[in-house]
Design a protein around this motif. Sequence first.
Motif, PDB file in Angstrom:
ATOM      1  N   THR A  48     -17.394  -7.466 -19.299  1.00 21.44           N
ATOM      2  CA  THR A  48     -17.181  -7.879 -17.913  1.00 21.44           C
ATOM      3  C   THR A  48     -17.629  -9.318 -17.750  1.00 21.44           C
ATOM      4  OG1 THR A  48     -17.556  -5.624 -17.106  1.00 21.44           O
ATOM      5  CG2 THR A  48     -17.775  -7.416 -15.502  1.00 21.44           C
ATOM      6  N   ALA A  49     -16.754 -10.146 -17.201  1.00 20.42           N
ATOM      7  CA  ALA A  49     -17.103 -11.537 -16.922  1.00 20.42           C
ATOM      8  C   ALA A  49     -17.586 -11.657 -15.491  1.00 20.42           C
ATOM      9  CB  ALA A  49     -15.896 -12.443 -17.148  1.00 20.42           C
ATOM     10  N   PHE A  50     -18.595 -12.492 -15.276  1.00 18.20           N
ATOM     11  CA  PHE A  50     -19.188 -12.677 -13.962  1.00 18.20           C
ATOM     12  C   PHE A  50     -19.351 -14.172 -13.695  1.00 18.20           C
ATOM     13  CE2 PHE A  50     -22.203 -11.770 -17.301  1.00 18.20           C
ATOM     14  CZ  PHE A  50     -23.084 -12.827 -17.249  1.00 18.20           C
ATOM     15  N   GLU A 126      -6.404  -7.922 -37.113  1.00 20.71           N
ATOM     16  CA  GLU A 126      -7.021  -8.525 -35.950  1.00 20.71           C
ATOM     17  C   GLU A 126      -7.846  -7.494 -35.194  1.00 20.71           C
ATOM     18  OE1 GLU A 126      -3.869  -9.966 -33.500  1.00 20.71           O
ATOM     19  OE2 GLU A 126      -3.489  -8.005 -32.601  1.00 20.71           O
ATOM     20  N   ALA A 127      -8.737  -7.998 -34.345  1.00 23.51           N
ATOM     21  CA  ALA A 127      -9.536  -7.146 -33.471  1.00 23.51           C
ATOM     22  C   ALA A 127      -9.202  -7.508 -32.035  1.00 23.51           C
ATOM     23  CB  ALA A 127     -11.029  -7.344 -33.742  1.00 23.51           C
ATOM     24  N   THR A 128      -9.145  -6.521 -31.161  1.00 24.30           N
ATOM     25  CA  THR A 128      -8.763  -6.769 -29.776  1.00 24.30           C
ATOM     26  C   THR A 128      -9.853  -6.295 -28.817  1.00 24.30           C
ATOM     27  OG1 THR A 128      -7.639  -4.636 -29.580  1.00 24.30           O
ATOM     28  CG2 THR A 128      -6.319  -6.516 -30.329  1.00 24.30           C
ATOM     29  N   MET A 129      -9.803  -6.827 -27.594  1.00 27.04           N
ATOM     30  CA  MET A 129     -10.760  -6.442 -26.571  1.00 27.04           C
ATOM     31  C   MET A 129     -10.184  -6.774 -25.203  1.00 27.04           C
ATOM     32  SD  MET A 129     -13.548  -9.558 -26.691  1.00 27.04           S
ATOM     33  CE  MET A 129     -14.369  -8.960 -25.214  1.00 27.04           C
ATOM     34  N   ARG A 130     -10.835  -6.266 -24.149  1.00 25.40           N
ATOM     35  CA  ARG A 130     -10.437  -6.565 -22.786  1.00 25.40           C
ATOM     36  C   ARG A 130     -11.638  -7.115 -22.018  1.00 25.40           C
ATOM     37  NH1 ARG A 130      -7.900  -0.885 -20.852  1.00 25.40           N
ATOM     38  NH2 ARG A 130     -10.120  -0.423 -21.106  1.00 25.40           N
ATOM     39  N   THR A 131     -11.387  -8.140 -21.220  1.00 20.51           N
ATOM     40  CA  THR A 131     -12.417  -8.696 -20.349  1.00 20.51           C
ATOM     41  C   THR A 131     -11.994  -8.479 -18.900  1.00 20.51           C
ATOM     42  OG1 THR A 131     -13.080 -10.393 -21.942  1.00 20.51           O
ATOM     43  CG2 THR A 131     -13.645 -10.786 -19.635  1.00 20.51           C
ATOM     44  N   ALA A 132     -12.865  -7.815 -18.131  1.00 19.54           N
ATOM     45  CA  ALA A 132     -12.620  -7.603 -16.705  1.00 19.54           C
ATOM     46  C   ALA A 132     -13.447  -8.616 -15.926  1.00 19.54           C
ATOM     47  CB  ALA A 132     -13.003  -6.185 -16.303  1.00 19.54           C
ATOM     48  N   PHE A 133     -12.881  -9.174 -14.860  1.00 21.51           N
ATOM     49  CA  PHE A 133     -13.571 -10.181 -14.056  1.00 21.51           C
ATOM     50  C   PHE A 133     -14.115  -9.555 -12.777  1.00 21.51           C
ATOM     51  CE2 PHE A 133     -11.115 -12.508 -17.005  1.00 21.51           C
ATOM     52  CZ  PHE A 133     -11.786 -13.711 -17.216  1.00 21.51           C
ATOM     53  N   ALA A 134     -15.365  -9.858 -12.489  1.00 20.89           N
ATOM     54  CA  ALA A 134     -16.030  -9.301 -11.303  1.00 20.89           C
ATOM     55  C   ALA A 134     -16.634 -10.437 -10.489  1.00 20.89           C
ATOM     56  CB  ALA A 134     -17.116  -8.313 -11.707  1.00 20.89           C
ATOM     57  N   GLU A 135     -16.189 -10.572  -9.246  1.00 22.27           N
ATOM     58  CA  GLU A 135     -16.743 -11.600  -8.360  1.00 22.27           C
ATOM     59  C   GLU A 135     -18.168 -11.233  -7.957  1.00 22.27           C
ATOM     60  OE1 GLU A 135     -15.803 -14.446  -7.548  1.00 22.27           O
ATOM     61  OE2 GLU A 135     -13.612 -14.581  -7.713  1.00 22.27           O
ATOM     62  N   GLU A 136     -18.835 -12.171  -7.292  1.00 18.91           N
ATOM     63  CA  GLU A 136     -20.244 -11.994  -6.951  1.00 18.91           C
ATOM     64  C   GLU A 136     -20.487 -10.862  -5.967  1.00 18.91           C
ATOM     65  OE1 GLU A 136     -22.628 -16.053  -7.183  1.00 18.91           O
ATOM     66  OE2 GLU A 136     -20.928 -16.190  -5.797  1.00 18.91           O
ATOM     67  N   VAL A 137     -19.630 -10.718  -4.972  1.00 15.46           N
ATOM     68  CA  VAL A 137     -19.902  -9.780  -3.883  1.00 15.46           C
ATOM     69  C   VAL A 137     -19.129  -8.485  -4.068  1.00 15.46           C
ATOM     70  CG1 VAL A 137     -20.436 -11.625  -2.262  1.00 15.46           C
ATOM     71  CG2 VAL A 137     -18.081 -10.799  -2.456  1.00 15.46           C
ATOM     72  N   GLY A 138     -19.579  -7.460  -3.355  1.00 22.53           N
ATOM     73  CA  GLY A 138     -18.918  -6.165  -3.411  1.00 22.53           C
ATOM     74  C   GLY A 138     -19.880  -5.096  -3.909  1.00 22.53           C
ATOM     75  N   TRP A 139     -19.313  -4.012  -4.408  1.00 16.23           N
ATOM     76  CA  TRP A 139     -20.089  -2.893  -4.919  1.00 16.23           C
ATOM     77  C   TRP A 139     -19.980  -2.816  -6.435  1.00 16.23           C
ATOM     78  CZ3 TRP A 139     -23.343   0.623  -2.641  1.00 16.23           C
ATOM     79  CH2 TRP A 139     -23.370   0.656  -1.241  1.00 16.23           C
ATOM     80  N   GLY A 140     -20.916  -2.138  -7.036  1.00 14.59           N
ATOM     81  CA  GLY A 140     -20.865  -1.816  -8.448  1.00 14.59           C
ATOM     82  C   GLY A 140     -21.366  -0.405  -8.654  1.00 14.59           C
ATOM     83  N   VAL A 141     -20.912   0.234  -9.723  1.00  9.55           N
ATOM     84  CA  VAL A 141     -21.354   1.591 -10.065  1.00  9.55           C
ATOM     85  C   VAL A 141     -21.875   1.576 -11.496  1.00  9.55           C
ATOM     86  CG1 VAL A 141     -20.717   4.011 -10.335  1.00  9.55           C
ATOM     87  CG2 VAL A 141     -19.630   2.621  -8.541  1.00  9.55           C
ATOM     88  N   ILE A 142     -23.081   2.086 -11.683  1.00  6.68           N
ATOM     89  CA  ILE A 142     -23.630   2.296 -13.021  1.00  6.68           C
ATOM     90  C   ILE A 142     -23.726   3.800 -13.229  1.00  6.68           C
ATOM     91  CG2 ILE A 142     -25.598   1.992 -14.567  1.00  6.68           C
ATOM     92  CD1 ILE A 142     -26.201  -0.631 -13.181  1.00  6.68           C
TER      93      ILE A 142
END
Length: 338
Positions: A48-50, A126-142
């Motif tokens: 996850t990118a922040f 090759e190796a692959t991956m996914r990056t999800a972008f998350a802005e500063e505000v909002g909710w998160g779930v752990i």
Amino acid sequence: MFLSVLANVFRMNWFLSLLRKLPLKFGLGWTSPAPVAKGQEVWLFDNTAFPAPGQPGKWSAEFVAAYFEEDSGSKAAKAVAEIADQLGFAGDEEAEGRIAERHVLPGEGYVDDQIVESSAVLVEGEATMRTAFAEEVGWGVISDIDDTIKVSEVRNRISLLKRTFVDIPAPVPGMKKLYQTLQSRLNKPAWFYLSASPYNLYPLLRCFTSDHFPRGQLILREMSWMELESFIVTLTIGTQRYKEERMRRVFAWLPRRKWVLIGDSTQTDPEAYATLYREFPERVGRIWIRVVRGVDEAEETELNSQGRFKRAFEGVPAHVWRTFEQPGELEESVQELQ
């Protein structure tokens, strides 16, 4: 412009440099670093990118990579044989085959909830991956995984091994619907799946979460299970401190988000989540603990007792935390979130 490390992340020289710095080779214990060679398997883990602190328009992310040596098969074979023997599946080719699969050898312009798929060109393949972008505000779930969203039966050693290495992973009934409701109610929150399971199980758990639950970053423990005892240890020893440290890191990545923490009663989720509330009372919106029954009744007498929960959540307001047995019990609590 995207953060420079992301711009160069998939160039071969950068990737080899990164791997030289990784002390852990999953499934092989602690060995000296070496460049990736032909025939070695490489994993890149989704992340996850922040927003980068103090750098408007730029992003940061934690990258995790692992690779496996060609001669590690003998150690894997030993682990597979040990698990099959413990479970009584020695000689069952179909069961042993499934166990073998799970020993796991083999900027600017970005917006919230955007997904970028990337790959690294290796000496071979090759190796692959996914990056999800998350802005500063909002909710998160752990969310925890074992016995929170995945049936694992952690408190029964034999059942745990069978659920992990032999059975097709099964979601806890009702949790898929609950998480879909949260995904909608919280307007696509940032999801993190925090587990004490070792990194060796990443492919299995990535497929499981992707198939049944909202897309999110898996955070697993940096331990190998190539010895059977090591796998049990990852799920039973030091889990509270481990989870607290990783949650603090996630909170630091997204310091303006509010959080829902979801776990279960089999380990130390109540104590770990309560600690985070005491440290960040304005940021932990809800704590939900699934009460697990029918695995080890002797241990569950204490684990599921009201005394245990009252001690764990001392000082945490009553409206913040609650226990549940059926996900449907949380319907009203979900509607309170805004």
